[in-house]
Motif scaffolding. Structure first.
Motif, PDB file in Angstrom:
ATOM      1  N   PHE A  90       0.859  -1.367   0.068  1.00  0.00           N
ATOM      2  CA  PHE A  90       0.017  -0.201   0.026  1.00  0.00           C
ATOM      3  C   PHE A  90       0.931   0.999  -0.039  1.00  0.00           C
ATOM      4  O   PHE A  90       2.091   1.229   1.101  1.00  0.00           O
ATOM      5  CB  PHE A  90      -0.929   0.080   1.300  1.00  0.00           C
ATOM      6  CG  PHE A  90      -1.707   1.174   1.356  1.00  0.00           C
ATOM      7  CD1 PHE A  90      -3.014   1.328   0.876  1.00  0.00           C
ATOM      8  CD2 PHE A  90      -1.371   2.134   2.369  1.00  0.00           C
ATOM      9  CE1 PHE A  90      -3.829   2.411   1.004  1.00  0.00           C
ATOM     10  CE2 PHE A  90      -2.239   3.437   2.269  1.00  0.00           C
ATOM     11  CZ  PHE A  90      -3.322   3.509   1.660  1.00  0.00           C
ATOM     12  N   ILE A  91       0.691   2.007  -0.917  1.00  0.00           N
ATOM     13  CA  ILE A  91       1.656   3.450  -0.964  1.00  0.00           C
ATOM     14  C   ILE A  91       0.789   4.675  -0.301  1.00  0.00           C
ATOM     15  O   ILE A  91      -0.334   4.982  -0.498  1.00  0.00           O
ATOM     16  CB  ILE A  91       1.645   3.760  -2.435  1.00  0.00           C
ATOM     17  CG1 ILE A  91       2.316   2.801  -3.332  1.00  0.00           C
ATOM     18  CG2 ILE A  91       2.532   5.019  -2.511  1.00  0.00           C
ATOM     19  CD1 ILE A  91       3.702   2.050  -2.880  1.00  0.00           C
ATOM     20  N   SER A  92       1.306   5.176   0.764  1.00  0.00           N
ATOM     21  CA  SER A  92       0.684   5.925   1.738  1.00  0.00           C
ATOM     22  C   SER A  92       1.457   7.308   1.463  1.00  0.00           C
ATOM     23  O   SER A  92       2.467   7.829   0.964  1.00  0.00           O
ATOM     24  CB  SER A  92       1.050   5.548   3.173  1.00  0.00           C
ATOM     25  OG  SER A  92       2.496   5.473   3.458  1.00  0.00           O
ATOM     26  N   SER A  93       0.827   8.439   2.142  1.00  0.00           N
ATOM     27  CA  SER A  93       1.083   9.919   2.017  1.00  0.00           C
ATOM     28  C   SER A  93       2.143   9.824   3.192  1.00  0.00           C
ATOM     29  O   SER A  93       1.887  10.434   4.299  1.00  0.00           O
ATOM     30  CB  SER A  93       0.087  10.766   2.252  1.00  0.00           C
ATOM     31  OG  SER A  93      -0.707  10.771   0.939  1.00  0.00           O
ATOM     32  N   GLY A  94       3.449   9.358   3.059  1.00  0.00           N
ATOM     33  CA  GLY A  94       4.477   9.362   4.117  1.00  0.00           C
ATOM     34  C   GLY A  94       4.391   8.192   4.882  1.00  0.00           C
ATOM     35  O   GLY A  94       3.217   7.647   5.100  1.00  0.00           O
ATOM     36  N   VAL A  95       5.391   7.853   5.758  1.00  0.00           N
ATOM     37  CA  VAL A  95       5.186   6.684   6.870  1.00  0.00           C
ATOM     38  C   VAL A  95       4.201   7.411   7.807  1.00  0.00           C
ATOM     39  O   VAL A  95       3.506   6.915   8.456  1.00  0.00           O
ATOM     40  CB  VAL A  95       6.508   6.314   7.272  1.00  0.00           C
ATOM     41  CG1 VAL A  95       6.421   5.436   8.597  1.00  0.00           C
ATOM     42  CG2 VAL A  95       7.196   5.478   6.407  1.00  0.00           C
ATOM     43  N   ALA A  98       0.784   6.865   6.957  1.00  0.00           N
ATOM     44  CA  ALA A  98       0.510   5.116   7.167  1.00  0.00           C
ATOM     45  C   ALA A  98       0.404   4.635   8.377  1.00  0.00           C
ATOM     46  O   ALA A  98      -0.513   3.901   8.772  1.00  0.00           O
ATOM     47  CB  ALA A  98       1.989   4.526   6.566  1.00  0.00           C
ATOM     48  N   LEU A  99       1.113   5.264   9.457  1.00  0.00           N
ATOM     49  CA  LEU A  99       0.998   5.052  10.866  1.00  0.00           C
ATOM     50  C   LEU A  99      -0.622   5.440  11.280  1.00  0.00           C
ATOM     51  O   LEU A  99      -1.287   4.806  11.787  1.00  0.00           O
ATOM     52  CB  LEU A  99       1.783   5.849  11.690  1.00  0.00           C
ATOM     53  CG  LEU A  99       3.289   5.410  11.679  1.00  0.00           C
ATOM     54  CD1 LEU A  99       4.349   6.464  12.262  1.00  0.00           C
ATOM     55  CD2 LEU A  99       3.413   4.191  12.274  1.00  0.00           C
ATOM     56  N   LEU A 247      -6.342  -6.037   6.319  1.00  0.00           N
ATOM     57  CA  LEU A 247      -6.321  -4.533   6.589  1.00  0.00           C
ATOM     58  C   LEU A 247      -5.648  -3.688   5.289  1.00  0.00           C
ATOM     59  O   LEU A 247      -6.317  -2.389   5.405  1.00  0.00           O
ATOM     60  CB  LEU A 247      -4.702  -4.932   7.607  1.00  0.00           C
ATOM     61  CG  LEU A 247      -3.974  -3.605   8.090  1.00  0.00           C
ATOM     62  CD1 LEU A 247      -4.977  -2.719   8.891  1.00  0.00           C
ATOM     63  CD2 LEU A 247      -2.835  -3.627   8.499  1.00  0.00           C
ATOM     64  N   MET A 248      -5.074  -4.095   4.433  1.00  0.00           N
ATOM     65  CA  MET A 248      -4.828  -3.251   3.253  1.00  0.00           C
ATOM     66  C   MET A 248      -6.173  -2.825   2.713  1.00  0.00           C
ATOM     67  O   MET A 248      -5.985  -1.664   2.122  1.00  0.00           O
ATOM     68  CB  MET A 248      -3.938  -4.167   2.249  1.00  0.00           C
ATOM     69  CG  MET A 248      -2.633  -4.655   2.837  1.00  0.00           C
ATOM     70  SD  MET A 248      -1.645  -3.443   3.770  1.00  0.00           S
ATOM     71  CE  MET A 248      -0.457  -3.157   2.248  1.00  0.00           C
ATOM     72  N   ASN A 249      -6.986  -3.689   2.360  1.00  0.00           N
ATOM     73  CA  ASN A 249      -8.380  -3.277   2.136  1.00  0.00           C
ATOM     74  C   ASN A 249      -9.049  -1.945   2.789  1.00  0.00           C
ATOM     75  O   ASN A 249      -9.685  -1.165   2.479  1.00  0.00           O
ATOM     76  CB  ASN A 249      -9.374  -4.264   1.946  1.00  0.00           C
ATOM     77  CG  ASN A 249      -9.145  -5.633   1.158  1.00  0.00           C
ATOM     78  OD1 ASN A 249      -8.137  -5.332   0.134  1.00  0.00           O
ATOM     79  ND2 ASN A 249      -9.568  -6.606   1.520  1.00  0.00           N
ATOM     80  N   GLU A 250      -8.979  -2.256   4.255  1.00  0.00           N
ATOM     81  CA  GLU A 250      -9.320  -0.862   5.158  1.00  0.00           C
ATOM     82  C   GLU A 250      -8.374   0.253   4.961  1.00  0.00           C
ATOM     83  O   GLU A 250      -9.069   1.313   4.912  1.00  0.00           O
ATOM     84  CB  GLU A 250      -9.358  -1.428   6.420  1.00  0.00           C
ATOM     85  CG  GLU A 250     -10.187  -2.782   6.645  1.00  0.00           C
ATOM     86  CD  GLU A 250     -11.623  -2.387   6.215  1.00  0.00           C
ATOM     87  OE1 GLU A 250     -12.156  -1.393   6.561  1.00  0.00           O
ATOM     88  OE2 GLU A 250     -12.204  -3.349   5.258  1.00  0.00           O
ATOM     89  N   LEU A 251      -7.060   0.160   4.719  1.00  0.00           N
ATOM     90  CA  LEU A 251      -6.097   1.314   4.514  1.00  0.00           C
ATOM     91  C   LEU A 251      -6.560   2.084   3.333  1.00  0.00           C
ATOM     92  O   LEU A 251      -6.722   3.424   3.140  1.00  0.00           O
ATOM     93  CB  LEU A 251      -4.726   0.766   4.549  1.00  0.00           C
ATOM     94  CG  LEU A 251      -4.225   0.373   5.640  1.00  0.00           C
ATOM     95  CD1 LEU A 251      -2.641   0.089   5.421  1.00  0.00           C
ATOM     96  CD2 LEU A 251      -4.316   1.055   6.912  1.00  0.00           C
ATOM     97  N   ALA A 252      -6.981   1.315   2.400  1.00  0.00           N
ATOM     98  CA  ALA A 252      -7.299   1.707   0.986  1.00  0.00           C
ATOM     99  C   ALA A 252      -8.691   2.695   1.266  1.00  0.00           C
ATOM    100  O   ALA A 252      -8.973   3.721   0.842  1.00  0.00           O
ATOM    101  CB  ALA A 252      -7.685   0.775  -0.123  1.00  0.00           C
TER     102      ALA A 252
END
Length: 370
Positions: A90-95, A98-99, A247-252
């Protein structure tokens, strides 16, 4: 207006660093050893890749989880290191992004999160904001997060254990034995582990092991801000095994309603950033680390950092970290009180992401006021 603010804002405190910069506002050309960002520029080939992406029209939204081309490049890099089959990325706007999203996805009110003390500031603030409970592992005086210390604080309410190696603010690098022991504890209780490895490339006494190599229920977080000096580009990534794919589905989902996506042209450039050799910068920072260790060892008590670019140093005498930082600022030196990163106020953090000349001046000032 204060009466209209949400209650959660009162659970977050940014006063420590703000006070430092308020005290320093009138300083002229201070020796600034407070900033946690590299003092070199983004590699030229990465900048050019971003320019090319912009000029070629790569300026729209990407898919919420990130450009597939970048995800594939991350998978290629991390699979060889972790030996996970078909990991999810998953690519995030900075770590930091992501946190935040991961905490949003995982933490319910009352959930306990085990974190080392000292800690990176975001952990405590966001967990508190979400109604979680921070359970601190007191790592003083050697700053090692050992299995024995973790075992002592884990309960039936523990949702997550956070590992940060190499660590901010201490520079300590976890050993394989420590990580294997913590992995065994987590596995025995079905606890998730979050491993923040943003400083992975900055190790000076050997490579930094990852707990993700030993435990499939690890949420691995890395990014480009430190190794490629891309702090303002806001790019990070999360890697998990197939076991944690939900979890990745929820992050998206959460990113869709918050950040939308990481900056698309910069994601394109990050593919090039994954190929950059930063060994010259790492060697340079190792020399700076050694310079500080040698220059401060006569008057200060500290643990020799093995990674990142920070030292966490005990304030001399009976001074608190805040008192000593105030004294330093009065002498034109900017450092951060340890209480910003800890439940104690006994230390201060300095960054050696600065020129040797500035570090030499910082050493002279510190020794003169100790």
């Amino acid at each position: 207006m204060l009466e209209l603010l949400a209650d959660r804002t009162k659970l977050m405190d940014a006063s420590g660093i703000r006070k430092v910069f308020a005290l320093a506002a009138d300083l002229k050309d201070p020796v600034n050893l407070s900033i946690g960002q590299p003092d070199f520029d983004v590699p030229q080939q990465v900048k050019q890749a971003a320019v090319t992406a912009i000029e070629s029209g790569c300026n729209s939204y990407s898919q919420t989880p990130g450009l597939q081309e970048l995800k594939d490049a991350v998978i290629a890099k991390e699979t060889s290191r972790l030996h996970w089959d078909n990991p999810e990325v998953f690519i995030s706007s900075g770590v930091s992004g992501a946190l935040f999203l991961t905490f949003l996805a995982l933490i319910n009110p009352g959930d306990e999160v085990v974190i080392p003390d000292p800690y990176f500031v975001i952990y405590k603030q966001v967990i508190n904001m979400l109604g979680g409970k921070c359970v601190f592992v007191d790592t003083y005086p050697d700053f090692r997060m050992t299995p024995e210390k973790v075992e002592a604080v884990v309960t039936d309410k523990t949702k997550l254990i956070i590992i940060n190696t190499p660590a901010n603010p201490t520079g300590v690098v976890s050993t394989e034995d420590e990580l294997k022991g913590i992995a065994d504890i987590a596995a025995g209780r079905g606890i998730l582990v979050m491993s923040d490895e943003i400083y992975e490339d900055f190790c000076y006494d050997g490579p930094s092991p990852s707990i993700a190599k030993f435990y499939d229920k690890t949420i691995l977080m890395k990014g480009f801000s430190k190794n490629c000096a891309m702090t303002g580009w806001r790019l990070g990534y999360v890697v998990v095994s197939q076991e944690l794919k939900p979890l990745m589905n929820e992050l998206a989902k959460l990113q869709q309603y918050t950040y939308v996506c990481a900056p698309t042209p910069l994601q394109k450039a990050a593919i090039t950033a994954l190929t950059v050799d930063v060994s010259e910068h790492v060697a340079d920072y190792a020399r700076r680390r050694d310079m500080l260790v040698e220059g401060l060892s006569d008057k200060f008590e500290f643990v020799r950092p093995g990674g990142a670019f920070y030292m966490f140093i005990k304030a001399p005498g009976n001074l608190s970290g805040t008192d000593f930082v105030t004294r330093a600022i009065e002498n034109n030196l900017l450092i951060i009180p340890g209480g910003v990163f800890s439940e104690r106020d006994t230390h201060f953090r300095l960054s050696y992401a600065n020129s040797p000349d500035k570090l030499k001046k910082g050493i002279e000032i510190l020794n003169s006021i100790a």
